[in-house]
Write an enzyme that holds these catalytic residues in place. Structure first.
Site, PDB file in Angstrom:
ATOM      1  N   ASN A 231       0.852  -1.198   0.000  1.00  0.00           N
ATOM      2  CA  ASN A 231       0.000   0.000   0.000  1.00  0.00           C
ATOM      3  C   ASN A 231       0.886   1.245   0.000  1.00  0.00           C
ATOM      4  O   ASN A 231       2.112   1.143   0.019  1.00  0.00           O
ATOM      5  CB  ASN A 231      -0.956  -0.017   1.194  1.00  0.00           C
ATOM      6  CG  ASN A 231      -0.216   0.000   2.513  1.00  0.00           C
ATOM      7  OD1 ASN A 231       0.440   0.974   2.852  1.00  0.00           O
ATOM      8  ND2 ASN A 231      -0.305  -1.109   3.248  1.00  0.00           N
ATOM      9  N   ASP A 300      -4.813  -6.118   5.131  1.00  0.00           N
ATOM     10  CA  ASP A 300      -5.970  -6.841   5.659  1.00  0.00           C
ATOM     11  C   ASP A 300      -6.038  -8.260   5.096  1.00  0.00           C
ATOM     12  O   ASP A 300      -6.739  -9.112   5.620  1.00  0.00           O
ATOM     13  CB  ASP A 300      -7.257  -6.089   5.324  1.00  0.00           C
ATOM     14  CG  ASP A 300      -7.384  -4.821   6.151  1.00  0.00           C
ATOM     15  OD1 ASP A 300      -7.169  -4.908   7.375  1.00  0.00           O
ATOM     16  OD2 ASP A 300      -7.645  -3.749   5.582  1.00  0.00           O
ATOM     17  N   LYS A 310       8.510 -17.698  -9.439  1.00  0.00           N
ATOM     18  CA  LYS A 310       8.006 -16.453 -10.039  1.00  0.00           C
ATOM     19  C   LYS A 310       6.855 -16.820 -10.986  1.00  0.00           C
ATOM     20  O   LYS A 310       7.025 -17.678 -11.865  1.00  0.00           O
ATOM     21  CB  LYS A 310       9.126 -15.755 -10.793  1.00  0.00           C
ATOM     22  CG  LYS A 310       8.693 -14.428 -11.359  1.00  0.00           C
ATOM     23  CD  LYS A 310       9.808 -13.744 -12.112  1.00  0.00           C
ATOM     24  CE  LYS A 310       9.227 -12.577 -12.863  1.00  0.00           C
ATOM     25  NZ  LYS A 310      10.022 -12.171 -13.992  1.00  0.00           N
ATOM     26  N   LYS A 358     -15.391   1.682  14.444  1.00  0.00           N
ATOM     27  CA  LYS A 358     -14.168   0.889  14.212  1.00  0.00           C
ATOM     28  C   LYS A 358     -13.369   0.764  15.510  1.00  0.00           C
ATOM     29  O   LYS A 358     -12.865  -0.314  15.847  1.00  0.00           O
ATOM     30  CB  LYS A 358     -13.317   1.575  13.123  1.00  0.00           C
ATOM     31  CG  LYS A 358     -12.157   0.752  12.636  1.00  0.00           C
ATOM     32  CD  LYS A 358     -11.383   1.446  11.524  1.00  0.00           C
ATOM     33  CE  LYS A 358     -11.729   0.953  10.155  1.00  0.00           C
ATOM     34  NZ  LYS A 358     -10.836   1.426   9.091  1.00  0.00           N
ATOM     35  N   LYS A 362     -12.529  -2.780  17.559  1.00  0.00           N
ATOM     36  CA  LYS A 362     -11.170  -3.219  17.878  1.00  0.00           C
ATOM     37  C   LYS A 362     -10.905  -3.202  19.382  1.00  0.00           C
ATOM     38  O   LYS A 362      -9.945  -3.784  19.859  1.00  0.00           O
ATOM     39  CB  LYS A 362     -10.152  -2.315  17.176  1.00  0.00           C
ATOM     40  CG  LYS A 362     -10.098  -2.534  15.670  1.00  0.00           C
ATOM     41  CD  LYS A 362      -9.167  -1.556  14.991  1.00  0.00           C
ATOM     42  CE  LYS A 362      -9.215  -1.718  13.474  1.00  0.00           C
ATOM     43  NZ  LYS A 362      -8.489  -2.901  12.995  1.00  0.00           N
TER      44      LYS A 362
HETATM   45  O1  PMT Z   1       2.627   6.237   6.411  1.00  0.00           O
HETATM   46  P1  PMT Z   1       2.174   7.588   5.859  1.00  0.00           P
HETATM   47  O2  PMT Z   1       2.475   7.729   4.396  1.00  0.00           O
HETATM   48  O3  PMT Z   1       2.703   8.731   6.694  1.00  0.00           O
HETATM   49  O4  PMT Z   1       0.580   7.647   5.948  1.00  0.00           O
HETATM   50  C1  PMT Z   1      -0.021   7.665   7.214  1.00  0.00           C
HETATM   51  C2  PMT Z   1      -1.252   6.730   7.251  1.00  0.00           C
HETATM   52  C3  PMT Z   1      -2.330   7.275   6.332  1.00  0.00           C
HETATM   53  C4  PMT Z   1      -0.870   5.309   6.824  1.00  0.00           C
HETATM   54  C5  PMT Z   1      -1.720   6.719   8.759  1.00  0.00           C
HETATM   55  O5  PMT Z   1      -2.048   8.013   9.151  1.00  0.00           O
HETATM   56  C6  PMT Z   1      -2.894   5.805   8.950  1.00  0.00           C
HETATM   57  O6  PMT Z   1      -4.048   6.150   8.733  1.00  0.00           O
HETATM   58  N1  PMT Z   1      -2.601   4.535   9.382  1.00  0.00           N
HETATM   59  C7  PMT Z   1      -3.599   3.465   9.480  1.00  0.00           C
HETATM   60  C8  PMT Z   1      -3.845   2.889   8.128  1.00  0.00           C
HETATM   61  C9  PMT Z   1      -4.824   1.722   8.136  1.00  0.00           C
HETATM   62  O7  PMT Z   1      -4.454   0.647   7.865  1.00  0.00           O
HETATM   63  O8  PMT Z   1      -6.038   2.047   8.518  1.00  0.00           O
HETATM   64  P2  PMT Z   1      -7.249   0.973   8.671  1.00  0.00           P
HETATM   65  O9  PMT Z   1      -8.439   1.854   8.861  1.00  0.00           O
HETATM   66  O10 PMT Z   1      -7.253   0.046   7.537  1.00  0.00           O
HETATM   67  O11 PMT Z   1      -6.871   0.197   9.990  1.00  0.00           O
HETATM   68  C10 PMT Z   1      -7.359   0.578  11.265  1.00  0.00           C
HETATM   69  C11 PMT Z   1      -6.378   0.251  12.343  1.00  0.00           C
HETATM   70  O12 PMT Z   1      -6.201  -1.166  12.453  1.00  0.00           O
HETATM   71  C12 PMT Z   1      -4.996   0.821  12.157  1.00  0.00           C
HETATM   72  O13 PMT Z   1      -4.523   1.269  13.423  1.00  0.00           O
HETATM   73  C13 PMT Z   1      -4.180  -0.371  11.657  1.00  0.00           C
HETATM   74  O14 PMT Z   1      -2.809  -0.234  12.035  1.00  0.00           O
HETATM   75  C14 PMT Z   1      -4.848  -1.509  12.386  1.00  0.00           C
HETATM   76  N2  PMT Z   1      -4.784  -2.822  11.727  1.00  0.00           N
HETATM   77  C15 PMT Z   1      -5.262  -3.013  10.468  1.00  0.00           C
HETATM   78  C16 PMT Z   1      -5.199  -4.252   9.897  1.00  0.00           C
HETATM   79  C17 PMT Z   1      -4.647  -5.335  10.629  1.00  0.00           C
HETATM   80  N3  PMT Z   1      -4.565  -6.555  10.118  1.00  0.00           N
HETATM   81  N4  PMT Z   1      -4.204  -5.113  11.861  1.00  0.00           N
HETATM   82  C18 PMT Z   1      -4.270  -3.902  12.437  1.00  0.00           C
HETATM   83  O15 PMT Z   1      -3.839  -3.708  13.568  1.00  0.00           O
END
Ligand code: PMT
Length: 429
Positions: A231, A300, A310, A358, A362
Site C-alpha cells: 500500500n 488486511d 516467479k 471501528k 477493535k
Molecule cells: O505512512 P504515511 O504515508 O505517513 O501515511 C499515514 C497513514 C495514512 C498510513 C496513517 O495516518 C494511517 O491512517 N494509518 C492506518 C492505516 C490503516 O491501515 O487504517 P485501517 O483503517 O485500515 O486500519 C485501522 C487500524 O487497524 C490501524 O490502526 C491499523 O494499524 C490496524 N490494523 C489493520 C489491519 C490489521 N490486520 N491489523 C491492524 O492492527
C-alpha cells in the site's frame, strides 16, 4: 494558531527582508503573519532598502524597522549606540525575544552568510545569535539558485534544522524562466506557524514515564519471490509519532514495515515486512509498552498460498487472499492494566461515528481518523489532519506537518492517561 501562542501571548516573529525584487512581497507576509496572530518586527538589509522603504514596514508593524547594527536609540545626531529602547544590545535582545525568524526573500548572499556563520549586519548577526526556529524563503535568479555553491549552503542549513520554503518555478524578474520565484505568502506564513507550533512543544518532557510502541509503514504480502501486495504508506506519520515521543523522553519501540526513512534516533527499532511479522513483533514487545499506537497500514489480506516460483504471465491471474489477523485487536486482548491502545482509521471521509464504531470493534481506547481522500495529507505526504476520537469526544487536529500532528496526538494520549480526554482546544461532537 492558538497552539503556537506562549501562555496566550502573541508569538513574536522577526521578518528579515533581503535585497531582491520580491522584497515588496514581505509587506504582504507581514500582514499574513499578523492575521495569524503574530507580533511582527522587521529587519532589512542595506540592499533591501534599495527596493522597499523601511517606513512601509514600520507603518504595518507599529515598530521601528531595524536597518542597521549601529542605529538603535541614541541621541539624535550622537554616536551610534546599537542599543534598543531599554538600553540593551539590540541584535541580542531581538534574537532572544523572537519566537521565530523568517527571511523572505532570502538572497544567495544571505544563505551563504548563514551557512558560514558570517555576521556583518544586523540581520546576519541576529540570525547567528538566535535559538528560535529559522525559516527561509529564497528568491533569486534560476542559475544562482541552482549553483553548486548555493545548493551546498542550502544543504548545510537544512542539516542544521533551518526550514526552507522552496522557491516556485516560473517567469523571473530577470527575464529567465525556472526555479527561483519567491514561494507564495500563504506557504511562507504557514511554514512559520508550523515551526512555531513545533517549537511550542520542544521543551516538553512529559512522556518520561511512558514506553510508547508505535507501528509504522505499509506491510508487504508476498505473491511470489519477486512480487508483493502493498500500500502507499510511507511511514512518515508513524515515524513522526516515534520521533516526537522520543523527544518528549518516552522510551520508544518502533515496529516498522519497509520505508525509505531513517529510524529516529534513540528508538528501539524493529524492522518487519509482513502483517504477521508485525503482529509477532508487537506481541513480543507488548509487555514493555504503556502506550501502543497503530499508525501502520497493515495488510488486511495475504496470499492464501505464496508461490515458490516467479509466476509466469499467461492470461488473467486470480489471486486467492485470506484475511490477516487484526494486530490492534490482539493487543487489546493481551495488554496489561493501564496500557493505552490508540488505533488509526484511514477513511475516505471524515465520518466520526463510523470511525468510533471501528474503535469499538477493535476495543481501542481511541482512534485517530484521517481522511485519506483529501489531497496533500494522509498517505505519503508531509502533512496530515485528523480527529482524535474517544468514546465520549472527538478532538479536531487541524492540518499541519506530521510532526505537529504527532505532538497533538500525544497531547491527547496524555489527556486520556490523566482521565481528562481533552486538551484546551477540544471540540465536542
Ligand atoms: O505512512 P504515511 O504515508 O505517513 O501515511 C499515514 C497513514 C495514512 C498510513 C496513517 O495516518 C494511517 O491512517 N494509518 C492506518 C492505516 C490503516 O491501515 O487504517 P485501517 O483503517 O485500515 O486500519 C485501522 C487500524 O487497524 C490501524 O490502526 C491499523 O494499524 C490496524 N490494523 C489493520 C489491519 C490489521 N490486520 N491489523 C491492524 O492492527
Amino acid at each position: 494558531m492558538a497552539g503556537s501562542t506562549k501562555n496566550g501571548v502573541a508569538p513574536r516573529v522577526m521578518v528579515g527582508v533581503c535585497g531582491g525584487v520580491a522584497a515588496y512581497k514581505a509587506a504582504e507576509l507581514v500582514r499574513a503573519l499578523q492575521e495569524r496572530g503574530a507580533d511582527v518586527r522587521v529587519a532589512m538589509t542595506r540592499a533591501a532598502e534599495e527596493f522597499v522603504r523601511p517606513l512601509t514596514f514600520s507603518s504595518l508593524t507599529g515598530h521601528r524597522t531595524i536597518t542597521n547594527m549601529w542605529s538603535g536609540w541614541g541621541d539624535e545626531g550622537g554616536p551610534p549606540t546599537g542599543l534598543d529602547e531599554r538600553g540593551q544590545i539590540e541584535h541580542i535582545s531581538e534574537a532572544q525575544a523572537a519566537d521565530a525568524v523568517v527571511v523572505a526573500p532570502a538572497t544567495a548572499h544571505v544563505l551563504a552568510k548563514m551557512a558560514h556563520g558570517l555576521a556583518d549586519d544586523f540581520l546576519s548577526t541576529m540570525l547567528l545569535a538566535t535559538t528560535a526556529p529559522a525559516i527561509v524563503a529564497p528568491a533569486m535568479n534560476v542559475n544562482m539558485w541552482n549553483h553548486a555553491a548555493t545548493q551546498a549552503n542550502v544543504r548545510v542549513l537544512r542539516e542544521r534544522g533551518v526550514v526552507f520554503v522552496e522557491p516556485e518555478s516560473g517567469y523571473l524578474a530577470c527575464g529567465m524562466t525556472g526555479s527561483g520565484r519567491l514561494a507564495s505568502v500563504e506557504a511562507i506564513a504557514q511554514a512559520v506557524m508550523d515551526a512555531l507550533a513545533v517549537a511550542a512543544h520542544e521543551s516538553k518532557r512529559d512522556l518520561a514515564d511512558e514506553t510508547v510502541l508505535v507501528t509504522a509503514g505499509g506491510t508487504r504480502e508476498a505473491i511470489d519471490p519477486v512480487r508483493y501486495v502493498g500500500n502507499r504508506s510511507s511511514g512518515k506519520m508513524g515515524y513522526a509519532i516515534a520521533a516526537v515521543a522520543r523527544r518528549r523522553v518516552a522510551r520508544v519501540i518502533l515496529v516498522s514495515a519497509p520505508t525509505a526513512l531513517q529510524p529516529p534516533e534513540g528508538c528501539a527499532f524493529v524492522p518487519v515486512t509482513t502483517a504477521e511479522e508485525m503482529r509477532v513483533a508487537v506481541m513480543e514487545h507488548l509487555p514493555e509498552a504503556t502506550v501502543v499506537v497503530g499508525a501502520a497500514a497493515v495488510a488486511d489480506f495475504r496470499m492464501a498460498k505464496v508461490s515458490a516460483e516467479k509466476l509466469r504471465r499467461k492470461g488473467a491471474l486470480h489471486l486467492e487472499l485470506e484475511p490477516t489477523e487484526d494486530i490492534v485487536r490482539g493487543v487489546v486482548k493481551a495488554r496489561g492494566a493501564g496500557t493505552l491502545v490508540i488505533a488509526f482509521a484511514a477513511e475516505m471521509d471524515a465520518d466520526v461515528e463510523l470511525a468510533r464504531e471501528k474503535m469499538r470493534t477493535k476495543g481501542a481506547d481511541a482512534i485517530v481518523l484521517n481522511d485519506v481522500s483529501r489531497g496533500g495529507i494522509g498517505f505519503d505526504s508531509e502533512r496530515n489532519a485528523a480527529v482524535f476520537i474517544t468514546a465520549e469526544r472527538a478532538v479536531e487536529i487541524p492540518e499541519n506537518t506530521k510532526r505537529a500532528v504527532a505532538e497533538r496526538i500525544l497531547d491527547e494520549v496524555l489527556g486520556l492517561r490523566a482521565g481528562n480526554h481533552t486538551s484546551r482546544e477540544t471540540k465536542v461532537r
